[in-house]
Design a protein around this motif. Structure first.
Motif, PDB file in Angstrom:
ATOM      1  N   ASP A 174      16.362  -1.315 -14.006  1.00  0.00           N
ATOM      2  CA  ASP A 174      16.520  -1.570 -15.435  1.00  0.00           C
ATOM      3  C   ASP A 174      15.231  -2.025 -16.123  1.00  0.00           C
ATOM      4  OD1 ASP A 174      19.167  -0.916 -15.193  1.00  0.00           O
ATOM      5  OD2 ASP A 174      19.898  -2.984 -15.143  1.00  0.00           O
ATOM      6  N   PHE A 175      14.380  -2.761 -15.403  1.00  0.00           N
ATOM      7  CA  PHE A 175      13.248  -3.402 -16.076  1.00  0.00           C
ATOM      8  C   PHE A 175      11.873  -2.966 -15.577  1.00  0.00           C
ATOM      9  CE2 PHE A 175      16.785  -6.541 -16.065  1.00  0.00           C
ATOM     10  CZ  PHE A 175      17.096  -6.451 -17.420  1.00  0.00           C
ATOM     11  N   VAL A 176      11.803  -2.454 -14.343  1.00  0.00           N
ATOM     12  CA  VAL A 176      10.502  -2.079 -13.787  1.00  0.00           C
ATOM     13  C   VAL A 176      10.268  -0.576 -13.876  1.00  0.00           C
ATOM     14  CG1 VAL A 176       9.045  -2.115 -11.735  1.00  0.00           C
ATOM     15  CG2 VAL A 176      10.530  -4.070 -12.234  1.00  0.00           C
ATOM     16  N   LEU A 177      11.210   0.210 -13.371  1.00  0.00           N
ATOM     17  CA  LEU A 177      11.007   1.657 -13.342  1.00  0.00           C
ATOM     18  C   LEU A 177      10.874   2.298 -14.725  1.00  0.00           C
ATOM     19  CD1 LEU A 177      13.231   2.802 -10.332  1.00  0.00           C
ATOM     20  CD2 LEU A 177      10.851   2.043 -10.379  1.00  0.00           C
ATOM     21  N   PRO A 178      11.534   1.756 -15.776  1.00  0.00           N
ATOM     22  CA  PRO A 178      11.299   2.347 -17.095  1.00  0.00           C
ATOM     23  C   PRO A 178       9.828   2.329 -17.528  1.00  0.00           C
ATOM     24  CG  PRO A 178      13.300   1.050 -17.151  1.00  0.00           C
ATOM     25  CD  PRO A 178      12.663   0.799 -15.803  1.00  0.00           C
ATOM     26  N   GLY A 218       0.807  -1.214   0.000  1.00  0.00           N
ATOM     27  CA  GLY A 218       0.000   0.000   0.000  1.00  0.00           C
ATOM     28  C   GLY A 218       0.838   1.261   0.000  1.00  0.00           C
ATOM     29  N   ASN A 219       1.968   1.238   0.733  1.00  0.00           N
ATOM     30  CA  ASN A 219       2.855   2.395   0.741  1.00  0.00           C
ATOM     31  C   ASN A 219       3.395   2.691  -0.657  1.00  0.00           C
ATOM     32  OD1 ASN A 219       2.611   2.925   3.474  1.00  0.00           O
ATOM     33  ND2 ASN A 219       4.402   1.740   4.048  1.00  0.00           N
ATOM     34  N   ILE A 220       3.799   1.636  -1.361  1.00  0.00           N
ATOM     35  CA  ILE A 220       4.308   1.814  -2.721  1.00  0.00           C
ATOM     36  C   ILE A 220       3.188   2.255  -3.649  1.00  0.00           C
ATOM     37  CG2 ILE A 220       5.363   0.624  -4.682  1.00  0.00           C
ATOM     38  CD1 ILE A 220       6.819  -1.168  -2.647  1.00  0.00           C
ATOM     39  N   THR A 221       2.008   1.682  -3.480  1.00  0.00           N
ATOM     40  CA  THR A 221       0.868   2.051  -4.326  1.00  0.00           C
ATOM     41  C   THR A 221       0.547   3.532  -4.195  1.00  0.00           C
ATOM     42  OG1 THR A 221      -0.105  -0.162  -4.165  1.00  0.00           O
ATOM     43  CG2 THR A 221      -1.582   1.634  -4.783  1.00  0.00           C
ATOM     44  N   ARG A 222       0.566   4.067  -2.970  1.00  0.00           N
ATOM     45  CA  ARG A 222       0.231   5.480  -2.775  1.00  0.00           C
ATOM     46  C   ARG A 222       1.228   6.401  -3.466  1.00  0.00           C
ATOM     47  NH1 ARG A 222      -0.212   4.129   2.350  1.00  0.00           N
ATOM     48  NH2 ARG A 222       1.432   5.572   2.994  1.00  0.00           N
ATOM     49  N   VAL A 223       2.509   6.038  -3.406  1.00  0.00           N
ATOM     50  CA  VAL A 223       3.516   6.843  -4.090  1.00  0.00           C
ATOM     51  C   VAL A 223       3.275   6.802  -5.600  1.00  0.00           C
ATOM     52  CG1 VAL A 223       5.981   7.104  -4.563  1.00  0.00           C
ATOM     53  CG2 VAL A 223       5.216   6.508  -2.265  1.00  0.00           C
ATOM     54  N   LEU A 224       2.970   5.621  -6.123  1.00  0.00           N
ATOM     55  CA  LEU A 224       2.702   5.498  -7.554  1.00  0.00           C
ATOM     56  C   LEU A 224       1.472   6.304  -7.958  1.00  0.00           C
ATOM     57  CD1 LEU A 224       3.370   1.675  -8.050  1.00  0.00           C
ATOM     58  CD2 LEU A 224       4.827   3.569  -8.780  1.00  0.00           C
ATOM     59  N   GLU A 225       0.418   6.211  -7.182  1.00  0.00           N
ATOM     60  CA  GLU A 225      -0.813   6.933  -7.510  1.00  0.00           C
ATOM     61  C   GLU A 225      -0.584   8.442  -7.533  1.00  0.00           C
ATOM     62  OE1 GLU A 225      -4.193   3.833  -5.762  1.00  0.00           O
ATOM     63  OE2 GLU A 225      -3.373   5.411  -4.478  1.00  0.00           O
ATOM     64  N   ALA A 226       0.172   8.934  -6.526  1.00  0.00           N
ATOM     65  CA  ALA A 226       0.447  10.370  -6.467  1.00  0.00           C
ATOM     66  C   ALA A 226       1.298  10.804  -7.656  1.00  0.00           C
ATOM     67  CB  ALA A 226       1.149  10.720  -5.158  1.00  0.00           C
ATOM     68  N   GLY A 227       2.292   9.983  -8.016  1.00  0.00           N
ATOM     69  CA  GLY A 227       3.143  10.325  -9.153  1.00  0.00           C
ATOM     70  C   GLY A 227       2.399  10.284 -10.470  1.00  0.00           C
ATOM     71  N   ILE A 228       1.469   9.338 -10.610  1.00  0.00           N
ATOM     72  CA  ILE A 228       0.652   9.267 -11.831  1.00  0.00           C
ATOM     73  C   ILE A 228      -0.250  10.488 -11.927  1.00  0.00           C
ATOM     74  CG2 ILE A 228      -1.227   7.994 -12.943  1.00  0.00           C
ATOM     75  CD1 ILE A 228       0.052   5.424 -11.735  1.00  0.00           C
ATOM     76  N   GLU A 281       7.766   9.198 -21.135  1.00  0.00           N
ATOM     77  CA  GLU A 281       8.299   9.218 -22.493  1.00  0.00           C
ATOM     78  C   GLU A 281       8.470   7.814 -23.046  1.00  0.00           C
ATOM     79  OE1 GLU A 281      11.806  11.503 -22.854  1.00  0.00           O
ATOM     80  OE2 GLU A 281      10.899  13.365 -22.125  1.00  0.00           O
ATOM     81  N   CYS A 282       9.002   6.910 -22.221  1.00  0.00           N
ATOM     82  CA  CYS A 282       9.148   5.525 -22.661  1.00  0.00           C
ATOM     83  C   CYS A 282       7.787   4.898 -22.947  1.00  0.00           C
ATOM     84  CB  CYS A 282       9.886   4.709 -21.603  1.00  0.00           C
ATOM     85  SG  CYS A 282      11.622   5.156 -21.401  1.00  0.00           S
ATOM     86  N   ALA A 283       6.812   5.231 -22.103  1.00  0.00           N
ATOM     87  CA  ALA A 283       5.467   4.686 -22.305  1.00  0.00           C
ATOM     88  C   ALA A 283       4.871   5.187 -23.609  1.00  0.00           C
ATOM     89  CB  ALA A 283       4.569   5.069 -21.134  1.00  0.00           C
ATOM     90  N   ASP A 328       0.782   6.223 -16.892  1.00  0.00           N
ATOM     91  CA  ASP A 328      -0.503   5.752 -16.369  1.00  0.00           C
ATOM     92  C   ASP A 328      -0.539   4.230 -16.370  1.00  0.00           C
ATOM     93  OD1 ASP A 328      -3.039   5.635 -15.399  1.00  0.00           O
ATOM     94  OD2 ASP A 328      -4.032   6.175 -17.287  1.00  0.00           O
ATOM     95  N   VAL A 329       0.162   3.645 -15.403  1.00  0.00           N
ATOM     96  CA  VAL A 329       0.182   2.193 -15.249  1.00  0.00           C
ATOM     97  C   VAL A 329      -0.829   1.798 -14.172  1.00  0.00           C
ATOM     98  CG1 VAL A 329       2.615   2.089 -15.911  1.00  0.00           C
ATOM     99  CG2 VAL A 329       1.994   2.266 -13.481  1.00  0.00           C
ATOM    100  N   ASP A 330      -1.022   0.498 -14.003  1.00  0.00           N
ATOM    101  CA  ASP A 330      -1.856   0.006 -12.903  1.00  0.00           C
ATOM    102  C   ASP A 330      -1.009   0.028 -11.633  1.00  0.00           C
ATOM    103  OD1 ASP A 330      -3.063  -1.732 -10.947  1.00  0.00           O
ATOM    104  OD2 ASP A 330      -4.356  -2.509 -12.536  1.00  0.00           O
ATOM    105  N   PRO A 331      -1.266   0.949 -10.709  1.00  0.00           N
ATOM    106  CA  PRO A 331      -0.387   1.070  -9.531  1.00  0.00           C
ATOM    107  C   PRO A 331      -0.437  -0.149  -8.619  1.00  0.00           C
ATOM    108  CG  PRO A 331      -2.309   2.486  -9.295  1.00  0.00           C
ATOM    109  CD  PRO A 331      -2.338   1.959 -10.701  1.00  0.00           C
ATOM    110  N   ASP A 332      -1.595  -0.806  -8.542  1.00  0.00           N
ATOM    111  CA  ASP A 332      -1.702  -1.983  -7.678  1.00  0.00           C
ATOM    112  C   ASP A 332      -0.840  -3.128  -8.195  1.00  0.00           C
ATOM    113  OD1 ASP A 332      -3.518  -0.887  -5.800  1.00  0.00           O
ATOM    114  OD2 ASP A 332      -5.165  -1.216  -7.199  1.00  0.00           O
ATOM    115  N   ASP A 333      -0.909  -3.373  -9.509  1.00  0.00           N
ATOM    116  CA  ASP A 333      -0.125  -4.472 -10.075  1.00  0.00           C
ATOM    117  C   ASP A 333       1.369  -4.196  -9.980  1.00  0.00           C
ATOM    118  OD1 ASP A 333      -2.393  -5.869 -10.664  1.00  0.00           O
ATOM    119  OD2 ASP A 333      -2.353  -5.510 -12.819  1.00  0.00           O
TER     120      ASP A 333
END
Length: 218
Positions: free
Chosen positions: A195-199, A139-149, A204-206, A156-161
């Motif tokens: 190398d494989f997840v954060l990109p 959940g902590n990671i999800t919240r950071v992802l949601e805020a950044g999105i 821009e990569c998306a 715009d990825v699926d933050p939960d997955d």
């Protein structure tokens, strides 16, 4: 001071019992651990342990809650925070641990954590505590992802997955280091995430991936 008056004096005694439990677990392991072993690591009267806890299982459940509480935080993004830095800091804390001070470092504590984790299938209360902790990490990671999105810093990825994937990588790398002796596992996991997840989070990569997919063969 009597056992009762000491027990009522605050959380200091309970914390001392928790640290004594940690030392005893480190020496004896969970399966062979006895309350007597914890008492031998506790500088005060053993009767205080029995005052606070109803036997080994109650004590270990309380210890597990004490242990996971040391790793809880809520990395919410403030207006001037950098989304990438906050996410990276959260991943690093989960992989390499906070500076807890004292005689035992993050990996000392993780050895005990993962031993209890391996026994959780036999104890409903422990399994519940681990599930709650796992959900908080994710959940902590999800919240950071949601805020950044929402800010547009992340794609715009699926933050939960994505949070689930990162959490699984963190847990597996810690277990590999502790159980198999692969000391470089956390560092290797961090490189793989970089190398494989954060990109996948780079807008821009998306956009380039979407353009390539739309223009590719049908």
């Amino acid at each position: 001071m009597t056992a009762t008056s000491d027990a009522e004096s605050g959380g200091g005694t309970r914390e001392e019992i928790m640290e004594a439990t940690f030392r005893a677990l480190s020496k004896h392991g969970y399966t062979d651990l006895r309350v007597r072993d914890i008492g031998e690591e506790f500088e005060k009267s053993r009767t205080l342990i029995h005052y606070h806890f109803d036997g080994k299982h109650d004590l270990i459940s309380a210890f597990l809650e004490y242990l996971v509480d040391q790793y809880e935080d809520r990395p919410d993004l403030d207006a001037d925070d950098d989304s990438w830095e906050v996410l990276g800091a959260r991943i690093d804390q989960c992989l390499f641990g906070p500076d807890l001070g004292g005689d035992f470092d993050h990996w000392d504590r993780m050895k005990v954590y993962h031993e209890l984790f391996s026994q959780a299938r036999h104890n409903d209360r422990h399994r519940e505590i681990f599930n709650e902790h796992y959900a908080k990490i994710r959940g902590n990671i999800t919240r950071v992802l949601e805020a950044g999105i929402e800010r547009g810093d992340f794609a715009d990825v699926d933050p939960d997955d994505l949070a689930q994937l990162v959490t699984d990588v963190i847990h597996a790398s810690r277990a590999r280091k502790i159980s198999l002796g692969h000391d470089d596992a956390p560092e290797q996991a961090r490189r793989a995430i970089d190398d494989f997840v954060l990109p996948a989070l780079d807008p821009e990569c998306a956009s380039e991936r979407d353009a390539a997919r739309d223009g590719g063969p049908r």
